[in-house]
Write an enzyme that holds these catalytic residues in place. Structure first.
Site, PDB file in Angstrom:
ATOM      1  N   ARG A 177       8.557  -3.322 -11.394  1.00 21.04           N
ATOM      2  CA  ARG A 177       9.496  -2.644 -10.587  1.00 21.04           C
ATOM      3  C   ARG A 177       9.959  -3.613  -9.348  1.00 21.04           C
ATOM      4  NH1 ARG A 177       7.781   0.528 -13.932  1.00 21.04           N
ATOM      5  NH2 ARG A 177       7.543   2.890 -13.503  1.00 21.04           N
ATOM      6  N   CYS A 226       8.581   8.395  -9.167  1.00 26.81           N
ATOM      7  CA  CYS A 226       7.373   7.995  -8.208  1.00 26.81           C
ATOM      8  C   CYS A 226       7.751   7.676  -6.680  1.00 26.81           C
ATOM      9  CB  CYS A 226       6.465   6.998  -8.795  1.00 26.81           C
ATOM     10  SG  CYS A 226       5.624   7.797 -10.270  1.00 26.81           S
ATOM     11  N   GLU A 296       8.024   2.491  -3.937  1.00 26.30           N
ATOM     12  CA  GLU A 296       8.758   2.581  -5.228  1.00 26.30           C
ATOM     13  C   GLU A 296      10.256   3.252  -4.914  1.00 26.30           C
ATOM     14  OE1 GLU A 296       9.837   2.729  -9.240  1.00 26.30           O
ATOM     15  OE2 GLU A 296       9.882   4.198  -7.916  1.00 26.30           O
TER      16      GLU A 296
END
Ligand code: EPU
Length: 302
Positions: A177, A226, A296
């Site tokens: 990520r 998320c 995130e």
């Protein structure tokens, strides 16, 4: 922010950019949260350097919006304008195993279109909402795969050089990520090199991933996926769940009952509500597990 100066408005028109006053970011993000500002839609990549020079010369701050699916935007009148690429037609062109994809292409539709052309590899990303540009910038991943693994070349606008540049895959680092792109780089297009696979077997992979996602994630609700990254070797969702925080709410911002790392907008949540909920949960996880969870979700809060 409102662009009112007729000279700037004329300059934008000359650059073939479309100006929309008072766009609602709540309507442009999957969380359904966010205030209002002017939206500048860009029809031609080549116009970007001129466009950004125009904005800089007039002290107009800006942010680049992809599909708005991993984003929490602040409330009220926003102090920057939003730039967004207009999706061209076609947005995916094949050359053997290479897919030339515009950054404004929809990620899921691109994966399905590649599948129809017997190109696979990205089955795990089916069901991840957003644009290809957004997926690239974040190195979106799921079910053991990540988009970065397939990147051969990226065309981007680099704010640092104020130029459109092309980077080869090996010049970019793709981590969990996270990528080596600068926050103000704007993804324009990508060449993906994809493995050949029969359509039927790609479809089967897609079906399995869809099923897993449907059974574990609150797909019908407004969310940004998320909220926290998973800390090394652990699951943020499991930790939040173990604390019994499913259903915890601040206003209409709520920890999903289905997956504890998804925070949903159950009605008319504000960014303030969602940020409070994020801070509360982070604090409780820190206290109990001694782990500081990293966002995130991307936050644009003024
Ligand atoms: N779990 C719980 N309670 C929960 C949620 C999860 O106990 O409320 C447990 C699960 O049972 C499982 C473990 O935690 O044993 C991991 O859960 P899951 O398989 O759902 O994966 P995740 O680590 O929570 C990650 C990605 C997702 C991606 C899935 C599938 C992150 C932060 N999340 O979730 O990506 O879809 O794996 O590969 O990396 C996103 O990026 O927005 C996202 C949703």
């Amino acid at each position: 922010m409102h662009i009112r100066d007729p000279k700037i408005i004329a300059g934008l028109a000359e650059l073939n950019a479309e100006l929309q006053h008072g766009a609602s970011l709540a309507n442009m993000t999957s969380l359904g949260i966010g205030g209002t500002t002017d939206l500048v839609r860009i029809r031609k990549h080549e116009c970007l350097p001129g466009l950004l020079n125009l904005l800089d010369a007039n002290d107009i701050q800006y942010k680049f919006l992809g599909g708005g699916s991993n984003l929490l935007v602040g409330d009220g009148e926003l102090p920057w304008v939003v730039l967004q690429l207009v999706r061209p037609e076609p947005d995916v062109v094949f050359d053997g195993n290479l897919a030339h994809v515009d950054a404004a292409a929809d990620l899921g539709r691109m994966i399905t279109f590649c599948a129809k052309n017997d190109l696979g590899g990205m089955e795990g990303l089916i069901g991840v909402p957003g644009t290809v540009g957004g997926a690239l910038r974040m190195n979106a991943g799921a079910y053991g795969m990540q988009i970065g693994s397939y990147v051969r070349e990226v065309k981007l606008y680099r704010a640092a050089s104020r130029k459109i540049e092309v980077l080869r895959g090996h010049q970019i680092s793709f981590e969990y990520r996270h990528t080596s792109f600068a926050p103000d780089d704007m993804m324009l297009s990508v060449i993906l090199e994809l493995p050949s696979k029969p359509f039927k077997s790609i479809l089967e992979g897609i079906r399995i991933c869809n099923e897993k996602r449907r059974s574990s994630q609150p797909l019908g609700q407004k969310s940004a996926g998320c909220i926290f990254k998973n800390p090394p070797g652990a699951s943020a969702g499991r930790m939040i769940d173990e604390l019994g925080l499913k259903g915890l709410s601040v206003g209409d911002a709520r920890v999903s009952d289905r997956h504890a790392n998804f925070f949903v907008n159950a009605g008319h949540a504000t960014a303030k509500d969602m940020l409070r909920l994020i801070a509360d949960v982070r604090e409780q996880v820190q206290k109990k597990f001694g782990v500081s969870l990293e966002n995130e979700v991307v936050v644009w809060n003024a």
